[in-house]
Design a protein around this motif. Structure first.
Motif, PDB file in Angstrom:
ATOM      1  N   SER B  87      -2.579  10.954   6.488  1.00 16.33           N
ATOM      2  CA  SER B  87      -2.512  10.126   5.296  1.00 16.33           C
ATOM      3  C   SER B  87      -1.071   9.748   4.974  1.00 16.33           C
ATOM      4  O   SER B  87      -0.792   9.165   3.955  1.00 16.33           O
ATOM      5  N   GLY B  89       0.710   7.666   6.528  1.00 21.31           N
ATOM      6  CA  GLY B  89       1.013   6.290   6.886  1.00 21.31           C
ATOM      7  C   GLY B  89       1.898   6.166   8.094  1.00 21.31           C
ATOM      8  O   GLY B  89       2.477   5.118   8.345  1.00 21.31           O
ATOM      9  N   LYS B 172      -2.157   6.032   2.554  1.00 17.41           N
ATOM     10  CA  LYS B 172      -1.319   5.819   1.365  1.00 17.41           C
ATOM     11  C   LYS B 172      -0.451   4.560   1.459  1.00 17.41           C
ATOM     12  O   LYS B 172       0.088   4.102   0.471  1.00 17.41           O
ATOM     13  N   ARG B 173      -0.301   4.022   2.665  1.00 15.28           N
ATOM     14  CA  ARG B 173       0.597   2.872   2.781  1.00 15.28           C
ATOM     15  C   ARG B 173       0.004   1.613   2.164  1.00 15.28           C
ATOM     16  O   ARG B 173       0.689   0.618   2.007  1.00 15.28           O
TER      17      ARG B 173
END
Lengths: 360, 222
Positions: B87, B89, B172-173
């Motif tokens: 997560s 990214g 998350k990016r």
């Protein structure tokens, strides 16, 4: 000019919402979705205490240190609608430290010497920001309930009396901040305005709205006063959802003249001062800006949703970008930026707090 | 129970909902079965033959993802598991509108026993993706939702459900922007502002009652 990463505090496992800097001691407080507040020593980088395990039932959103060296005190605001006040008794530490033969008081202190002094209730829902006034006499808090409250306290920090409820905003009050030397409070709101309140010289418990700054096209997320300025001049920087950083100036001479150029102001502005939009800083951000701070030596820092940090300096009356840091917290958003000793502190959704040096 | 706000919404049949063409569906099915083809394709991936060089070619990219991302198929099996294993990214496989559609279309409407896809609250054509061009950069997923009626008081709740679903599933990016389609709601600006206020969304997600409603809405996501 880049920023150089000096240190990363692995502060929280979930988003870190804010970092607060003690005005005299080398302490920071960090708050998070994990519902705690952590205290770190900026010199030794050590975790000194984890406050509020179980005290708050929801995210801790904001923190502020009381400006006082003899009895470090921090206020922590939470989405659960309450504000907790924590203090550390230095006299006990010193005795213990002498016994332990240590010369560094902070590095040997455990969590036990920070105690819960008070829990302030009053807001209907999420507390979004807290700030102590320059002399530590007043604490300002604000909430989604559209109000900002001013609390008066004493040296024990155990009694808090609400002396004023500011209700001028139409929507959530996102942020409160005090002037570094005057009893002047700036409030930022979801209603897309920032307002400035000044203590009534004839009635200490009364606070007059002296300015309504409404240039932003979106939520105003936070603001900061200039630390040192010419006598009679006050400046305030705001940042907002519209990706802009704006600098406002209160003109010399407190009262507004009968200048016809100035548009009529609402009746709530009992005693207006002349505040003007002095500058919109050069564009650094392309997403909402959540936080802004003004350094002792006149620089401004901004950080926000795009994960970028911007640093600005005023040269001959014009603001210039002196440094930008891309992806300061990787792909995560930045929730808060603060100055400390010429360095920048940033708090991110990755739960980390980073300390950055400005390098020439 | 009170009368639903919109008692007779237009309903799309499940078979009418957009999906990948049959060939790629076939591939992803084989992925699920963890067949030998999958092994071959993942070996191909390790040879970097099918890396981001093809990013500009939409069709190619789609096929590559279907072939080379077993995690994707796994995620759709287990509800809220992230699209990618990591997560942070650090990986940059692009995602496309269909993937987002597949994540949010099965969300239940809060008042009808139907999904947002069936009610055409979410539509494939109203999903715009900006994939990061470089490793470590930030992308955007923009979704325009169409409430069933212009005074739908549940528009905010629907938007919040979509946001929660995507925040749990996407790397998350990606910044998630959720807007009402222009002219589809009388309080368009208010709802939009609320849905994209990070602090309000975060606080809403700590409200147990609201969370219960959202969990219920998301319970129809596989």
């Amino acid at each position: 000019m880049p920023l150089t990463l000096e240190y990363t505090f692995e502060a929280h496992k979930t988003a870190c919402w804010a970092v607060a800097v003690h005005p005299q001691l080398q302490l920071i407080a960090t708050v998070s979705g994990d519902k705690t507040c952590k205290i770190f020593d900026l010199e030794s980088k050590q975790l000194l205490a984890t406050l509020g395990d179980g005290t708050h039932s929801k995210t801790t959103r904001c923190a502020s240190f009381k400006p006082s060296v003899d009895f470090p005190t921090v206020a922590v605001g939470s989405f659960d609608g309450t504000v907790s006040i924590w203090g550390r008794d230095l006299t006990v530490d010193e005795e213990e430290d002498e016994e332990a033969g240590s010369h560094d008081a902070s590095s040997t202190t455990g969590e036990s010497d920070w105690e819960l002094l008070a829990v302030i209730e009053g807001h209907e829902n999420e507390v979004k920001s807290v700030d102590w006034s320059h002399d530590g006499r007043y604490l300002a808090t604000c909430s989604r309930d559209k109000s900002a409250w001013i609390w008066e306290t004493d040296d024990t920090n155990e009694e808090f009396e609400c002396i004023n409820v500011i209700q001028e905003h139409d929507q959530d009050v996102k942020h409160v901040t005090w002037h570094p030397r005057e009893n002047l409070l700036a409030t930022c709101s979801y209603d897309e305005t920032c307002r400035v309140f000044r203590q009534d010289p004839y009635d200490e418990d009364d606070w007059m709205c002296v300015a309504k700054l409404d240039d932003a096209e979106g939520t105003v997320w936070s603001s900061a006063f200039e630390k040192f300025s010419e006598e009679g001049i006050v400046r305030l920087v705001t940042c907002s959802d519209d990706t802009k950083v704006r600098v406002y100036r209160k003109q010399k001479g407190a009262k507004k003249s009968n200048n016809g150029d100035i548009p009529p102001v609402p009746s709530s502005l009992k005693d207006e001062e002349e505040w003007v939009l002095e500058a919109v800083l050069p564009q650094v951000h392309d997403r909402p800006i959540y936080s802004v701070d003004w350094s002792d030596d006149g620089m401004i820092v901004s950080g926000g949703c795009d994960g970028r940090i911007g640093v600005y300096r005023e040269v001959d009356g014009k603001w210039q970008v002196v440094a930008t840091q891309e992806r300061a917290h990787g792909v995560y958003e930045i929730n808060c930026v603060k100055w400390w000793d010429g360095k920048v502190l940033s708090a991110g959704d990755d739960g980390k707090v980073k300390l950055w040096q400005l390098t020439e | 129970m009170t009368e639903p706000l919109n008692a007779n919404p237009t309903v799309l049949d499940v078979s009418e909902l957009p999906r990948r063409d049959d060939i790629s569906r076939d591939f992803s099915k084989r992925n699920l079965e963890k067949s030998e083809e999958q092994l071959i394709y993942s070996k191909l991936r390790t040879l970097s033959l099918l890396s981001t060089d093809y990013e500009d070619d939409d069709e190619m990219t789609t096929d590559i993802e279907e072939l080379s991302l077993p995690e994707l198929s796994d995620a759709s099996d287990s509800g809220d598991r992230p699209i990618e294993a990591d997560s942070d990214g650090s990986r940059t496989e692009p995602i496309d509108a269909q993937e987002i559609y597949d994540l949010i279309a099965p969300i239940s409407d809060p008042e009808h026993p139907l999904t947002l896809g069936q009610l055409a609250v979410v539509n494939l054509g109203d999903i715009k993706i900006t994939n990061p061009t470089e490793k470590g950069q930030i992308g955007e997923v923009l979704i325009r939702i169409t409430p069933t009626i212009t005074h739908c008081s549940l528009a905010t709740l629907i938007g919040l459900g979509i946001r929660v679903r995507l925040e749990r599933c996407l790397p998350k990016r990606f910044r998630i922007v959720i807007l009402l389609r222009k002219g589809t709601h009388q309080s368009e600006n208010q709802v939009n502002k609320q849905l994209n206020d990070k602090e309000r969304v975060s606080a809403a997600c700590e409200n147990p009652q609201l969370l219960r409603v959202i969990s219920h809405m998301l319970s129809t996501c596989q």
